[in-house]
Enzyme design. Structure first.
Site, PDB file in Angstrom:
ATOM      1  CG  ASP A 179      -1.882   1.157   1.202  1.00  0.00           C
ATOM      2  OD1 ASP A 179      -1.548   2.207   0.628  1.00  0.00           O
ATOM      3  OD2 ASP A 179      -2.992   1.012   1.743  1.00  0.00           O
ATOM      4  CG  HIS A 180       1.496   4.095  -3.300  1.00  0.00           C
ATOM      5  ND1 HIS A 180       0.379   3.656  -3.958  1.00  0.00           N
ATOM      6  CD2 HIS A 180       1.412   5.439  -3.281  1.00  0.00           C
ATOM      7  CE1 HIS A 180      -0.339   4.694  -4.321  1.00  0.00           C
ATOM      8  NE2 HIS A 180       0.255   5.789  -3.930  1.00  0.00           N
ATOM      9  CE  LYS A 184       1.398   9.176  -0.802  1.00  0.00           C
ATOM     10  NZ  LYS A 184       2.086   9.745  -1.937  1.00  0.00           N
ATOM     11  CG  HIS A 242      -4.280   4.389  -0.756  1.00  0.00           C
ATOM     12  ND1 HIS A 242      -3.277   3.462  -0.748  1.00  0.00           N
ATOM     13  CD2 HIS A 242      -4.600   4.578  -2.067  1.00  0.00           C
ATOM     14  CE1 HIS A 242      -3.016   3.095  -1.997  1.00  0.00           C
ATOM     15  NE2 HIS A 242      -3.813   3.760  -2.809  1.00  0.00           N
ATOM     16  CE  LYS A 347      -1.037  15.001  -6.781  1.00  0.00           C
ATOM     17  NZ  LYS A 347      -1.624  13.693  -6.555  1.00  0.00           N
TER      18      LYS A 347
HETATM   19  P1  NAP Z   1       0.260  -1.693 -17.291  1.00  0.00           P
HETATM   20  O1  NAP Z   1       0.841  -0.400 -17.696  1.00  0.00           O
HETATM   21  O2  NAP Z   1      -0.939  -2.188 -17.968  1.00  0.00           O
HETATM   22  O3  NAP Z   1       1.427  -2.781 -17.393  1.00  0.00           O
HETATM   23  C1  NAP Z   1       1.181  -4.157 -17.318  1.00  0.00           C
HETATM   24  C2  NAP Z   1       2.475  -4.897 -17.510  1.00  0.00           C
HETATM   25  O4  NAP Z   1       2.210  -6.294 -17.443  1.00  0.00           O
HETATM   26  C3  NAP Z   1       3.143  -4.611 -18.819  1.00  0.00           C
HETATM   27  O5  NAP Z   1       4.522  -4.503 -18.614  1.00  0.00           O
HETATM   28  C4  NAP Z   1       2.839  -5.869 -19.633  1.00  0.00           C
HETATM   29  O6  NAP Z   1       3.895  -6.097 -20.519  1.00  0.00           O
HETATM   30  C5  NAP Z   1       2.859  -6.914 -18.541  1.00  0.00           C
HETATM   31  N1  NAP Z   1       2.137  -8.136 -18.904  1.00  0.00           N
HETATM   32  C6  NAP Z   1       0.816  -8.268 -19.107  1.00  0.00           C
HETATM   33  N2  NAP Z   1       0.517  -9.547 -19.390  1.00  0.00           N
HETATM   34  C7  NAP Z   1       1.684 -10.224 -19.371  1.00  0.00           C
HETATM   35  C8  NAP Z   1       2.052 -11.564 -19.582  1.00  0.00           C
HETATM   36  N3  NAP Z   1       1.133 -12.507 -19.863  1.00  0.00           N
HETATM   37  N4  NAP Z   1       3.326 -11.906 -19.492  1.00  0.00           N
HETATM   38  C9  NAP Z   1       4.275 -10.986 -19.214  1.00  0.00           C
HETATM   39  N5  NAP Z   1       3.998  -9.696 -18.981  1.00  0.00           N
HETATM   40  C10 NAP Z   1       2.724  -9.319 -19.072  1.00  0.00           C
HETATM   41  O7  NAP Z   1      -0.090  -1.712 -15.734  1.00  0.00           O
HETATM   42  P2  NAP Z   1       0.550  -0.796 -14.591  1.00  0.00           P
HETATM   43  O8  NAP Z   1      -0.181   0.495 -14.535  1.00  0.00           O
HETATM   44  O9  NAP Z   1       2.025  -0.775 -14.712  1.00  0.00           O
HETATM   45  O10 NAP Z   1       0.096  -1.592 -13.278  1.00  0.00           O
HETATM   46  C11 NAP Z   1       0.718  -2.782 -12.876  1.00  0.00           C
HETATM   47  C12 NAP Z   1       0.111  -3.198 -11.529  1.00  0.00           C
HETATM   48  O11 NAP Z   1       0.344  -2.171 -10.587  1.00  0.00           O
HETATM   49  C13 NAP Z   1      -1.411  -3.370 -11.570  1.00  0.00           C
HETATM   50  O12 NAP Z   1      -1.766  -4.405 -10.668  1.00  0.00           O
HETATM   51  C14 NAP Z   1      -1.948  -2.062 -11.036  1.00  0.00           C
HETATM   52  O13 NAP Z   1      -3.198  -2.193 -10.433  1.00  0.00           O
HETATM   53  C15 NAP Z   1      -0.873  -1.720 -10.017  1.00  0.00           C
HETATM   54  N6  NAP Z   1      -0.769  -0.294  -9.741  1.00  0.00           N
HETATM   55  C16 NAP Z   1      -0.397   0.575 -10.720  1.00  0.00           C
HETATM   56  C17 NAP Z   1      -0.279   1.932 -10.428  1.00  0.00           C
HETATM   57  C18 NAP Z   1       0.161   2.918 -11.475  1.00  0.00           C
HETATM   58  O14 NAP Z   1       0.336   4.093 -11.109  1.00  0.00           O
HETATM   59  N7  NAP Z   1       0.371   2.524 -12.696  1.00  0.00           N
HETATM   60  C19 NAP Z   1      -0.550   2.399  -9.134  1.00  0.00           C
HETATM   61  C20 NAP Z   1      -0.924   1.483  -8.161  1.00  0.00           C
HETATM   62  C21 NAP Z   1      -1.026   0.136  -8.467  1.00  0.00           C
HETATM   63  P3  NAP Z   1       3.668  -6.335 -22.096  1.00  0.00           P
HETATM   64  O15 NAP Z   1       2.590  -5.409 -22.544  1.00  0.00           O
HETATM   65  O16 NAP Z   1       5.019  -6.022 -22.652  1.00  0.00           O
HETATM   66  O17 NAP Z   1       3.293  -7.748 -22.191  1.00  0.00           O
END
Ligand code: NAP
Length: 508
Positions: A179-180, A184, A242, A347
């Protein structure tokens, strides 16, 4: 620290670009990474390692808190950064990891530890967990750890199922649920404020505290994350994790040590003491909202229902306000009001602790015109400060009172640059095997239990008034009524930060 191999599953994703690689880069600069370490990004995208490094350099330049250090440190750091293209559904990827780990140990002549960071969609988590187990990549609980991103489950049942699965495959101490917010500085500082100062603890209870407010407001809309948000909503996305975690920091009893389980036990006590809402009370204690089309911050905003990948009849809330009670001796009868939402006017994430009013009978009536109760306001982000509001006499011949703020601020730019980002703190803790700031299985389930009645009633009774707030406003009017009914109003930060010097006009 032993040599460390860090796999980032989802190494091409948004989180890796904006948070994880910049955080690892900063840990490297500050000397917090173990001597020998190797970072391996994994995604399905076909990409050469040099291209991956270049892409990550760009991201670090854009998102690191210290972009000016990229030129000096990138070349050396990037030698530790690798990329492999794999589909994580397939066995092949894991076979490669097992041999890579062996080679890494052989090269450094000692046992290495391995971290698997699951920065992928939550649906992939069970598949990956099973594969890691099957390939014995997490067989040694002291040398292997897995990090799980939010959301951890979609509701209580799915969180329990995932916990049960992970519990069968691994030991709890290997599982790091992020839980980022807990990484903080300002959130961690709540513990210092409460338990390192004799001043607050004696009055930190229902005898002196009138109510507590937590606001986690965002100006942005859902920003192309329609498909994710449609299965989530403000309650799941923010309150379940959060917001409830901040509430726990404010409400927990004093720990007897800073051992991970001691802190987590004290927080769990709070979650378990939160009054479970009866379905018939949900309407009285909660407000949900969804933003309409309009203008915010000088920009045109499309309504939530017109966003990409959103159902035009969507009942998903982009705003939630809830009044909680913590039913224990310390907090008997003290309401905790929380609110969070998208497309709001500021914000800001802040916690306000409002004390009971002092009796004003000794002062002449006119003195008390501007009478305000004491408030402790903890700015979590982006303003990072603590301000204590008290009454002071207005200079002059009459006894006129006015509220003034005493401010502790992390505000200067130089100091802010020295603050590690939440992901730096958390990644360092994972590498050092310190789970204090991570969610234990029972905490996650207790938090889902708290919001379950709200989720169920909201699902049973779809909203009839959505969209019900204009972007750039503080949510639906009912949210004001929720707190106004009890004689209070929502606190926001003053427009101008007192520690910021007023902008001087240049002489023409
Ligand atoms: P994203 O941009 O959609 O990235 C998903 C990643 O998963 C990509 O690198 C994709 O790579 C990879 N992937 C998907 N299917 C795959 C497979 N079968 N094999 C290997 N790699 C695979 O998602 P994100 O925003 O980075 O979020 C990632 C996680 O963090 C999620 O659970 C999200 O809820 C959590 N999160 C994200 C944020 C944020 O700010 N982004 C904040 C809090 C939590 P390819 O497309 O190259 O396959």
């Amino acid at each position: 620290m032993s040599p460390t191999l860090i796999y980032i599953f989802g190494g091409t994703g948004d989180l890796a670009h904006r948070k994880l690689i910049p955080a690892l880069f900063n840990l490297y600069i500050d000397g917090y990474l173990p001597g020998p370490f190797r970072i391996v990004g994994i995604g399905r995208t076909e990409m050469a390692e040099t291209a991956y490094r270049q892409e990550m350099r760009k991201s670090v330049k854009e998102f690191s808190r210290r972009p000016e250090l990229v030129a000096q440190h990138w070349t050396k750091f990037s030698r530790t950064l690798h990329f492999q293209s794999h589909d994580l559904n397939n066995d092949k990827a894991y076979k490669g990891m097992a041999s890579e780990w062996k080679e890494f140990q052989a090269k450094h002549g000692e046992e290495a530890q391995v971290v698997f960071y699951l920065s992928v969609a939550p649906q992939l988590a069970p598949v990956i967990a099973r594969r890691l187990h099957q390939h014995k990549l997490c067989a040694d609980p002291h040398r292997s750890r897995m990090v799980f991103e939010k959301p951890f489950g979609h509701d209580l049942k799915s969180a329990q199922e995932l916990n049960r699965l992970l519990g069968r495959l691994f030991r709890e101490e290997q599982i790091y649920r992020i839980d980022h917010f807990l990484g903080k500085e300002t959130v961690q500082n709540i513990l210092a404020l409460r338990f390192a100062n004799a001043l607050f603890e004696p009055i930190w209870n229902a005898h002196y505290i009138d109510h507590v407010q937590i606001t986690a407001a965002e100006t942005v809309s859902i920003e192309n994350r329609g498909s994710y948000y449609e299965s989530s909503g403000a309650l799941r996305d923010m309150v379940q994790n959060h917001v409830l975690q901040m509430l726990c920091m404010i409400a927990m009893e004093a720990p007897i040590s800073f051992e991970a389980d001691e802190i987590r036990n004290k927080k769990l006590d709070v979650l378990q003491a939160i009054r479970k809402m009866h379905p018939e009370d949900v309407h009285r204690y909660t407000v949900r909202g969804q933003y309409a089309a309009g203008w915010s911050q000088g920009k045109k905003v499309v309504g939530y229902r017109e966003e990409k990948s959103v159902d035009p009849q969507s009942a998903v809330e982009t705003f939630a306000a809830v009044k909680f009670y913590v039913d224990n001796w310390r907090w008997k009868g003290v309401p905790f009001y929380v609110r969070t939402g998208k497309s709001l006017p500021a914000k800001e994430t802040l916690i306000t602790v409002q004390f009971k009013p002092a009796p004003d009978y000794a002062f002449p009536e006119e003195a008390a015109h501007t009478w305000r109760p004491n408030r402790l306001v903890i700015g979590i982000a982006p303003k990072m400060d603590i301000r204590l509001r008290f009454q002071a006499k207005q200079p002059g011949p009459h006894m006129t009172l006015r509220p003034v703020d005493m401010v502790f601020s992390y505000a200067t730019r130089e100091q802010e640059d020295c603050q590690p980002e939440a992901y730096e703190t958390l990644l360092q803790d994972v590498i050092e095997a310190n789970p204090t700031l991570f969610m234990r299985a029972d905490q996650v389930e207790a938090a889902w239990t708290v919001i379950r009645p709200i989720m169920e009633v909201w699902a049973d009774k779809p909203p009839v008034d959505f969209p019900n707030y204009a972007p750039g406003t503080w949510g639906p009017e009912d949210a004001e009524a929720l707190i106004a009914r009890d004689g209070f109003n929502w606190a926001t930060l003053p427009e101008t930060h007192p520690s910021e010097a007023p902008v001087k006009k240049k002489k023409s």
